[in-house]
Design a protein around this motif. Sequence first.
Motif, PDB file in Angstrom:
ATOM      1  N   VAL A  85       0.864  -1.171   0.000  1.00  0.00           N
ATOM      2  CA  VAL A  85       0.000   0.000   0.000  1.00  0.00           C
ATOM      3  C   VAL A  85       0.905   1.227   0.000  1.00  0.00           C
ATOM      4  N   CYS A  86       0.624   2.154  -0.917  1.00  0.00           N
ATOM      5  CA  CYS A  86       1.400   3.380  -1.042  1.00  0.00           C
ATOM      6  C   CYS A  86       0.495   4.557  -0.708  1.00  0.00           C
ATOM      7  N   PHE A  87       0.950   5.402   0.208  1.00  0.00           N
ATOM      8  CA  PHE A  87       0.201   6.601   0.578  1.00  0.00           C
ATOM      9  C   PHE A  87       0.987   7.829   0.172  1.00  0.00           C
ATOM     10  N   GLY A  88       0.298   8.748  -0.487  1.00  0.00           N
ATOM     11  CA  GLY A  88       0.860  10.043  -0.814  1.00  0.00           C
ATOM     12  C   GLY A  88       0.207  11.105   0.039  1.00  0.00           C
ATOM     13  N   HIS A  89       0.973  12.100   0.411  1.00  0.00           N
ATOM     14  CA  HIS A  89       0.508  13.201   1.251  1.00  0.00           C
ATOM     15  C   HIS A  89       1.022  14.475   0.603  1.00  0.00           C
ATOM     16  N   THR A  90       0.122  15.310   0.084  1.00  0.00           N
ATOM     17  CA  THR A  90       0.562  16.511  -0.609  1.00  0.00           C
ATOM     18  C   THR A  90       0.029  17.760   0.081  1.00  0.00           C
ATOM     19  N   LEU A  91       0.837  18.810   0.024  1.00  0.00           N
ATOM     20  CA  LEU A  91       0.487  20.113   0.582  1.00  0.00           C
ATOM     21  C   LEU A  91       0.691  21.157  -0.511  1.00  0.00           C
ATOM     22  N   THR A  92      -0.382  21.876  -0.845  1.00  0.00           N
ATOM     23  CA  THR A  92      -0.319  22.890  -1.893  1.00  0.00           C
ATOM     24  C   THR A  92      -0.778  24.216  -1.322  1.00  0.00           C
ATOM     25  N   LYS A  93       0.121  25.186  -1.301  1.00  0.00           N
ATOM     26  CA  LYS A  93      -0.205  26.512  -0.775  1.00  0.00           C
ATOM     27  C   LYS A  93      -1.277  27.144  -1.655  1.00  0.00           C
ATOM     28  N   ASN A  94      -2.289  27.713  -0.999  1.00  0.00           N
ATOM     29  CA  ASN A  94      -3.404  28.349  -1.702  1.00  0.00           C
ATOM     30  C   ASN A  94      -3.742  29.637  -0.954  1.00  0.00           C
ATOM     31  N   GLY A  95      -2.995  30.719  -1.261  1.00  0.00           N
ATOM     32  CA  GLY A  95      -3.165  31.966  -0.526  1.00  0.00           C
ATOM     33  C   GLY A  95      -2.694  31.801   0.908  1.00  0.00           C
ATOM     34  N   ASP A  96      -3.561  32.102   1.877  1.00  0.00           N
ATOM     35  CA  ASP A  96      -3.235  31.928   3.295  1.00  0.00           C
ATOM     36  C   ASP A  96      -3.542  30.527   3.790  1.00  0.00           C
ATOM     37  N   LYS A  97      -4.054  29.681   2.922  1.00  0.00           N
ATOM     38  CA  LYS A  97      -4.451  28.323   3.292  1.00  0.00           C
ATOM     39  C   LYS A  97      -3.569  27.321   2.566  1.00  0.00           C
ATOM     40  N   THR A  98      -3.756  26.059   2.944  1.00  0.00           N
ATOM     41  CA  THR A  98      -3.037  24.968   2.297  1.00  0.00           C
ATOM     42  C   THR A  98      -4.032  23.866   1.959  1.00  0.00           C
ATOM     43  N   LEU A  99      -3.958  23.386   0.740  1.00  0.00           N
ATOM     44  CA  LEU A  99      -4.750  22.233   0.331  1.00  0.00           C
ATOM     45  C   LEU A  99      -3.967  20.995   0.726  1.00  0.00           C
ATOM     46  N   ILE A 100      -4.567  20.176   1.568  1.00  0.00           N
ATOM     47  CA  ILE A 100      -3.944  18.934   2.018  1.00  0.00           C
ATOM     48  C   ILE A 100      -4.683  17.783   1.347  1.00  0.00           C
ATOM     49  N   LYS A 101      -3.902  16.846   0.819  1.00  0.00           N
ATOM     50  CA  LYS A 101      -4.492  15.716   0.101  1.00  0.00           C
ATOM     51  C   LYS A 101      -3.740  14.441   0.460  1.00  0.00           C
ATOM     52  N   HIS A 102      -4.490  13.378   0.760  1.00  0.00           N
ATOM     53  CA  HIS A 102      -3.911  12.061   0.973  1.00  0.00           C
ATOM     54  C   HIS A 102      -4.430  11.135  -0.124  1.00  0.00           C
ATOM     55  N   ILE A 103      -3.538  10.335  -0.661  1.00  0.00           N
ATOM     56  CA  ILE A 103      -3.842   9.425  -1.761  1.00  0.00           C
ATOM     57  C   ILE A 103      -3.390   8.027  -1.343  1.00  0.00           C
ATOM     58  N   ALA A 104      -4.219   7.021  -1.630  1.00  0.00           N
ATOM     59  CA  ALA A 104      -3.844   5.635  -1.360  1.00  0.00           C
ATOM     60  C   ALA A 104      -3.889   4.843  -2.656  1.00  0.00           C
ATOM     61  N   LYS A 105      -2.833   4.080  -2.891  1.00  0.00           N
ATOM     62  CA  LYS A 105      -2.741   3.197  -4.054  1.00  0.00           C
ATOM     63  C   LYS A 105      -2.296   1.826  -3.571  1.00  0.00           C
ATOM     64  N   MET A 106      -2.620   0.811  -4.345  1.00  0.00           N
ATOM     65  CA  MET A 106      -2.203  -0.545  -4.007  1.00  0.00           C
ATOM     66  C   MET A 106      -1.394  -1.119  -5.149  1.00  0.00           C
ATOM     67  N   GLU A 116     -11.560  -7.912  -4.791  1.00  0.00           N
ATOM     68  CA  GLU A 116     -11.275  -8.054  -3.352  1.00  0.00           C
ATOM     69  C   GLU A 116     -10.128  -7.138  -2.925  1.00  0.00           C
ATOM     70  N   ASP A 117      -9.105  -7.017  -3.781  1.00  0.00           N
ATOM     71  CA  ASP A 117      -7.987  -6.116  -3.492  1.00  0.00           C
ATOM     72  C   ASP A 117      -8.473  -4.669  -3.402  1.00  0.00           C
ATOM     73  N   ILE A 118      -9.330  -4.280  -4.330  1.00  0.00           N
ATOM     74  CA  ILE A 118      -9.854  -2.911  -4.341  1.00  0.00           C
ATOM     75  C   ILE A 118     -10.701  -2.655  -3.097  1.00  0.00           C
ATOM     76  N   MET A 119     -11.486  -3.634  -2.686  1.00  0.00           N
ATOM     77  CA  MET A 119     -12.286  -3.477  -1.468  1.00  0.00           C
ATOM     78  C   MET A 119     -11.385  -3.378  -0.233  1.00  0.00           C
ATOM     79  N   LEU A 120     -10.275  -4.123  -0.219  1.00  0.00           N
ATOM     80  CA  LEU A 120      -9.318  -4.017   0.884  1.00  0.00           C
ATOM     81  C   LEU A 120      -8.722  -2.619   0.926  1.00  0.00           C
ATOM     82  N   LEU A 121      -8.357  -2.080  -0.231  1.00  0.00           N
ATOM     83  CA  LEU A 121      -7.810  -0.725  -0.279  1.00  0.00           C
ATOM     84  C   LEU A 121      -8.839   0.279   0.232  1.00  0.00           C
TER      85      LEU A 121
END
Length: 142
Positions: A85-106, A116-121
Motif C-alpha cells: 500500500v502506497c500513501f501520498g501526502h501533498t500540501l499545496t499553498k493556496n493563498g493563506d491556506k493549504t490544500l492537504i491531500k492524501h492518496i492511497a494506491k495498491m 477483493e484487493d480494491i475493497m481491501l484498499l
Amino acid sequence: MTEFSFQTEINASPEKIWEMYANVTNRFKWEFDLEQISLEGEFVTGSSGQIKLGGQPEMTFTLTSVIPHKEFWDRTVVPDAGIAVCFGHTLTKNGDKTLIKHIAKMEKMDGELSEEDIMLLSQIFQDTPQAILAIKKVVEAE
C-alpha cells in the motif's frame, strides 16, 4: 491503477502542517488506530521505519519520496498478502491556506488487482478523511 484520495483546505502554512508528518510521533494525533511507530534516521527519501496499527501485525514502511513542505510518499508491504500500500501526502499553498491531500494506491506483486484487493484498499483508506480532519483541527488550534 486504482487509487482513493481525499482533500480539504487548512488555515495554516505548509511548513506548519509538515510537522505533523516529519515528526512521526505527531502521527498519534491524527492516526487513531496507531499503536506504535518508529523511523530509522531522518524524514527523508529512503528512510524506513516500523508501524503497528490496531489489529494488524507490525509492518515496515519506506519513505519513497520526500519533498519537504510539499509532499511525501510511503510504501508498506503487507506481510503474506502479496501487496503493498502506497500513501501520498501533498500540501499545496493556496493563498493563506493549504490544500492537504492524501492518496492511497495498491500494488500487487503478481497479477492484476482483483475486486477483493480494491475493497481491501477502500477499507484501508476509510479513516483517511477523519485523519485529515484531525490534522486540520490540531494545526488550526495551535
